[in-house]
Design a protein around this motif. Structure first.
Motif, PDB file in Angstrom:
ATOM      1  N   ASN A  61     -18.687   5.777  28.956  1.00 41.08           N
ATOM      2  CA  ASN A  61     -17.293   6.085  28.113  1.00 41.08           C
ATOM      3  C   ASN A  61     -17.411   5.757  26.524  1.00 41.08           C
ATOM      4  N   LYS A  62     -18.211   5.090  26.187  1.00 42.56           N
ATOM      5  CA  LYS A  62     -18.319   5.063  24.815  1.00 42.56           C
ATOM      6  C   LYS A  62     -19.084   6.243  23.961  1.00 42.56           C
ATOM      7  N   TRP A  63     -19.858   6.875  24.781  1.00 42.20           N
ATOM      8  CA  TRP A  63     -20.258   8.021  24.267  1.00 42.20           C
ATOM      9  C   TRP A  63     -19.279   9.163  24.076  1.00 42.20           C
ATOM     10  N   PHE A  64     -18.422   9.252  25.382  1.00 37.56           N
ATOM     11  CA  PHE A  64     -17.216  10.220  25.026  1.00 37.56           C
ATOM     12  C   PHE A  64     -16.203   9.756  23.972  1.00 37.56           C
ATOM     13  N   ALA A  65     -16.256   8.461  23.978  1.00 41.34           N
ATOM     14  CA  ALA A  65     -15.295   7.943  22.667  1.00 41.34           C
ATOM     15  C   ALA A  65     -15.661   8.619  21.512  1.00 41.34           C
ATOM     16  N   SER A  66     -16.831   8.447  21.331  1.00 37.34           N
ATOM     17  CA  SER A  66     -17.361   8.958  19.935  1.00 37.34           C
ATOM     18  C   SER A  66     -17.579  10.173  19.784  1.00 37.34           C
ATOM     19  N   SER A  67     -17.404  10.970  20.980  1.00 36.51           N
ATOM     20  CA  SER A  67     -17.417  12.628  20.705  1.00 36.51           C
ATOM     21  C   SER A  67     -16.123  13.135  20.700  1.00 36.51           C
ATOM     22  N   ARG A  68     -15.165  12.266  20.821  1.00 33.38           N
ATOM     23  CA  ARG A  68     -13.923  12.872  20.614  1.00 33.38           C
ATOM     24  C   ARG A  68     -13.265  13.765  19.525  1.00 33.38           C
ATOM     25  N   THR A  69     -12.637  14.953  19.730  1.00 41.60           N
ATOM     26  CA  THR A  69     -12.118  15.829  18.774  1.00 41.60           C
ATOM     27  C   THR A  69     -10.670  16.330  19.396  1.00 41.60           C
TER      28      THR A  69
END
Length: 247
Positions: A61-69
């Motif tokens: 989830n944290k990886w997805f959160a850091s990859s948000r655009t």
């Protein structure tokens, strides 16, 4: 009789007694057993031996959160709404109405409705007893007052669109059939990914939800007992010549 063609092989109308019996025996009873399995899994993830898995899963989830655009935010919003209750019920009712109108077979048309209802029962009664916190990241959707386990959006999308994929196998045009089936099979995974991206569920919530939707789909697809094609028709054809000969 092939499972994939069971509704085409036997198109006979069931009686109310047969429909009620089969719905209870072939859907509700196995659904209770499956619910106990989901409940045990939820306990293992919240208070049991798999409790530490939640911390490990949050890395995703944290990886997805850091990859948000902004673009991905809009795309995942669309797929998140695809699995929302209003969207699922709306699409389901439209499909049921169209299939009923085209085939005049209510017992076949209600298969998607049975699928989403079955997965919803498992989801609802599980969230009453399992209270799992959602991932500790910024959430892009409003959090409903239900547990993170399992993912309701993903389960609903899986139950509905996997069922529609089975129904789409009756499309005669090969190219169109391939496109529709492929899209229907992809939608639940896109919904599940969107829910992870938007910080609403752990990976295990989504995985269990997909299995829940698949189980609901299979139970709904097989809810009514069917006979092989020509089972009754063949007997009738044999009897007619004999009757004519006697006459």
């Amino acid at each position: 009789m092939s499972m994939l063609t069971r509704w085409h092989d036997d198109q006979s109308r069931p009686t109310a007694k047969e429909a009620g019996r089969d719905l209870a025996v072939r859907v509700l009873v196995p659904l209770i057993v499956w619910w106990l399995v989901v409940l045990a899994t939820g306990w293992a993830l919240t208070d049991g031996p798999l409790k530490d898995l939640g911390t490990t899963e949050e890395r995703i989830n944290k990886w997805f959160a850091s990859s948000r655009t902004s673009v991905l935010n809009d795309v995942t919003l669309f797929f998140s709404w695809t699995g929302a209750t209003v969207s699922i019920i709306g699409v389901c009712l439209v499909v049921v109405a169209l299939v009923w109108w085209r085939t005049r077979q209510w017992w076949y048309a209600v298969v998607p409705l049975i699928a989403i209802s079955a997965q919803a029962l498992v989801f609802f009664f599980t969230t009453l007893l399992i209270d799992r916190e959602r991932p500790d990241v910024e959430k892009l959707d409003d959090s409903p007052p239900t547990s993170s386990f399992p993912s309701g959006h993903t389960g609903a999308a899986t139950g509905l669109y996997f069922t529609l994929a089975l129904m789409a196998l009756r499309i005669r045009q090969p190219a169109l059939r391939a496109v529709v089936v492929t899209v229907c099979l992809l939608v639940p995974f896109l919904v599940g990914t969107a829910r992870l991206y938007r910080g609403m569920h752990h990976l295990s919530d989504v995985c269990v939800a997909i299995v829940n939707g698949l189980v609901a789909c299979l139970l709904a697809w097989n809810w009514l007992r069917r006979e092989p094609a020509g089972h009754d028709a063949g007997d009738a054809e044999v009897e007619r010549p004999m009757d004519q000969t006697r006459a």
